[in-house]
Design a protein around this motif. Structure first.
Motif, PDB file in Angstrom:
ATOM      1  N   GLN A  95     -19.332  38.885  18.905  1.00  0.00           N
ATOM      2  CA  GLN A  95     -19.592  38.192  20.156  1.00  0.00           C
ATOM      3  C   GLN A  95     -19.439  36.693  19.976  1.00  0.00           C
ATOM      4  O   GLN A  95     -19.719  36.152  18.914  1.00  0.00           O
ATOM      5  CB  GLN A  95     -21.013  38.469  20.638  1.00  0.00           C
ATOM      6  CG  GLN A  95     -21.210  39.881  21.108  1.00  0.00           C
ATOM      7  CD  GLN A  95     -22.594  40.054  21.712  1.00  0.00           C
ATOM      8  OE1 GLN A  95     -23.245  39.097  22.100  1.00  0.00           O
ATOM      9  NE2 GLN A  95     -23.030  41.302  21.790  1.00  0.00           N
ATOM     10  N   ARG A  96     -19.030  36.030  21.022  1.00  0.00           N
ATOM     11  CA  ARG A  96     -18.913  34.583  21.014  1.00  0.00           C
ATOM     12  C   ARG A  96     -20.109  34.012  21.762  1.00  0.00           C
ATOM     13  O   ARG A  96     -20.446  34.471  22.850  1.00  0.00           O
ATOM     14  CB  ARG A  96     -17.625  34.147  21.702  1.00  0.00           C
ATOM     15  CG  ARG A  96     -17.443  32.632  21.767  1.00  0.00           C
ATOM     16  CD  ARG A  96     -16.167  32.257  22.474  1.00  0.00           C
ATOM     17  NE  ARG A  96     -14.995  32.828  21.832  1.00  0.00           N
ATOM     18  CZ  ARG A  96     -14.259  32.200  20.909  1.00  0.00           C
ATOM     19  NH1 ARG A  96     -14.578  30.985  20.545  1.00  0.00           N
ATOM     20  NH2 ARG A  96     -13.198  32.782  20.389  1.00  0.00           N
ATOM     21  N   ILE A  97     -20.765  33.025  21.135  1.00  0.00           N
ATOM     22  CA  ILE A  97     -21.855  32.315  21.807  1.00  0.00           C
ATOM     23  C   ILE A  97     -21.549  30.821  21.752  1.00  0.00           C
ATOM     24  O   ILE A  97     -20.766  30.362  20.927  1.00  0.00           O
ATOM     25  CB  ILE A  97     -23.230  32.593  21.155  1.00  0.00           C
ATOM     26  CG1 ILE A  97     -23.263  32.083  19.713  1.00  0.00           C
ATOM     27  CG2 ILE A  97     -23.577  34.072  21.218  1.00  0.00           C
ATOM     28  CD1 ILE A  97     -24.651  32.079  19.112  1.00  0.00           C
ATOM     29  N   THR A  98     -22.167  30.084  22.631  1.00  0.00           N
ATOM     30  CA  THR A  98     -21.983  28.636  22.666  1.00  0.00           C
ATOM     31  C   THR A  98     -23.340  27.989  22.478  1.00  0.00           C
ATOM     32  O   THR A  98     -24.326  28.425  23.074  1.00  0.00           O
ATOM     33  CB  THR A  98     -21.395  28.214  24.023  1.00  0.00           C
ATOM     34  OG1 THR A  98     -20.160  28.896  24.220  1.00  0.00           O
ATOM     35  CG2 THR A  98     -21.171  26.719  24.075  1.00  0.00           C
ATOM     36  N   ILE A  99     -23.400  26.968  21.623  1.00  0.00           N
ATOM     37  CA  ILE A  99     -24.639  26.218  21.456  1.00  0.00           C
ATOM     38  C   ILE A  99     -24.350  24.735  21.680  1.00  0.00           C
ATOM     39  O   ILE A  99     -23.226  24.272  21.476  1.00  0.00           O
ATOM     40  CB  ILE A  99     -25.288  26.428  20.073  1.00  0.00           C
ATOM     41  CG1 ILE A  99     -24.364  25.953  18.946  1.00  0.00           C
ATOM     42  CG2 ILE A  99     -25.673  27.869  19.858  1.00  0.00           C
ATOM     43  CD1 ILE A  99     -25.043  25.934  17.582  1.00  0.00           C
ATOM     44  N   THR A 100     -25.354  24.035  22.106  1.00  0.00           N
ATOM     45  CA  THR A 100     -25.248  22.591  22.304  1.00  0.00           C
ATOM     46  C   THR A 100     -26.097  21.913  21.250  1.00  0.00           C
ATOM     47  O   THR A 100     -27.276  22.251  21.090  1.00  0.00           O
ATOM     48  CB  THR A 100     -25.744  22.209  23.708  1.00  0.00           C
ATOM     49  OG1 THR A 100     -24.984  22.944  24.672  1.00  0.00           O
ATOM     50  CG2 THR A 100     -25.589  20.723  23.956  1.00  0.00           C
ATOM     51  N   CYS A 106     -24.890  17.740  14.787  1.00  0.00           N
ATOM     52  CA  CYS A 106     -23.496  18.167  14.667  1.00  0.00           C
ATOM     53  C   CYS A 106     -22.824  17.477  13.480  1.00  0.00           C
ATOM     54  O   CYS A 106     -22.074  18.100  12.723  1.00  0.00           O
ATOM     55  CB  CYS A 106     -22.748  17.886  15.962  1.00  0.00           C
ATOM     56  SG  CYS A 106     -21.162  18.729  16.052  1.00  0.00           S
ATOM     57  N   THR A 132     -14.762  27.111   8.628  1.00  0.00           N
ATOM     58  CA  THR A 132     -15.096  26.774  10.008  1.00  0.00           C
ATOM     59  C   THR A 132     -16.600  26.563  10.159  1.00  0.00           C
ATOM     60  O   THR A 132     -17.395  27.014   9.329  1.00  0.00           O
ATOM     61  CB  THR A 132     -14.680  27.902  10.978  1.00  0.00           C
ATOM     62  OG1 THR A 132     -15.468  29.069  10.684  1.00  0.00           O
ATOM     63  CG2 THR A 132     -13.194  28.218  10.872  1.00  0.00           C
ATOM     64  N   ARG A 133     -16.971  25.915  11.255  1.00  0.00           N
ATOM     65  CA  ARG A 133     -18.386  25.771  11.593  1.00  0.00           C
ATOM     66  C   ARG A 133     -19.019  27.147  11.822  1.00  0.00           C
ATOM     67  O   ARG A 133     -20.178  27.378  11.472  1.00  0.00           O
ATOM     68  CB  ARG A 133     -18.550  24.961  12.878  1.00  0.00           C
ATOM     69  CG  ARG A 133     -18.282  23.496  12.753  1.00  0.00           C
ATOM     70  CD  ARG A 133     -18.410  22.865  14.120  1.00  0.00           C
ATOM     71  NE  ARG A 133     -18.289  21.419  14.097  1.00  0.00           N
ATOM     72  CZ  ARG A 133     -18.082  20.681  15.167  1.00  0.00           C
ATOM     73  NH1 ARG A 133     -17.978  21.250  16.360  1.00  0.00           N
ATOM     74  NH2 ARG A 133     -17.991  19.382  15.072  1.00  0.00           N
ATOM     75  N   SER A 134     -18.259  28.052  12.412  1.00  0.00           N
ATOM     76  CA  SER A 134     -18.795  29.386  12.709  1.00  0.00           C
ATOM     77  C   SER A 134     -19.241  30.107  11.445  1.00  0.00           C
ATOM     78  O   SER A 134     -20.301  30.746  11.426  1.00  0.00           O
ATOM     79  CB  SER A 134     -17.758  30.231  13.448  1.00  0.00           C
ATOM     80  OG  SER A 134     -17.558  29.734  14.743  1.00  0.00           O
TER      81      SER A 134
END
Length: 152
Positions: A2-7, A13, A27-29
């Motif tokens: 699954q793809r999730i987005t975080i701020t 960062c 990668t960051r992922s």
């Protein structure tokens, strides 16, 4: 998968990017997956049993809507665990609170999680000290002392 987005705040960062580079992740992922696995494993470890003293410290943005009120409500809901609280204004936006707690480890952890999980709490930690109650007497004056144990 699954793809999730975080701020993330800019500073965090930047730290993540440095971590990715230092640890040579592609990668960051990939880095986030490893960090998340580690955090979940640590959290899932067996919770110690027994009584403890706890030091709960956290920094929060007091301008965030209703946060101070939510924190206070949470503390009142767990008032029997609190020995004392200290509140310090760090700057125009942030406050540091340190709370000395006493009670069953499970209750202290639940209380701390309720505070540290609030949106707007930026840094925080619960430090636990294993203790046991011991009866103590001086003639007719009997009372209870806490004895610090080596481990839980």
């Amino acid at each position: 998968m699954q793809r999730i987005t975080i701020t993330l705040p800019e500073e965090l960062c930047t730290e993540l990017d440095a971590f990715v580079q230092t640890r040579r992740y592609d990668t960051r992922s990939e880095a986030m997956r490893d960090l998340l696995r580690t955090a979940l494993r640590v959290t899932a470890e067996a919770e110690p049993e027994g009584e403890a003293m706890g030091v709960l410290s956290y920094v929060y943005d007091h301008h965030l809507r209703d946060l101070a009120s939510r924190l206070m409500d949470h503390h009142h809901a767990h008032h029997a665990l609190t020995v004392t609280t200290s509140h310090v204004h760090l700057d125009h936006d942030t406050c540091l609170e340190t709370v000395i707690l006493r009670g069953p480890v499970r209750d202290l952890r639940t209380h701390a999680d309720g505070i540290l999980g609030q949106r707007g709490v930026m840094h925080g930690n619960l430090f636990l000290i294993p203790v046991e109650s011991q009866d103590h007497g001086h003639g007719l004056a009997h009372h209870t002392h806490l004895h610090v144990k080596e481990s839980f």
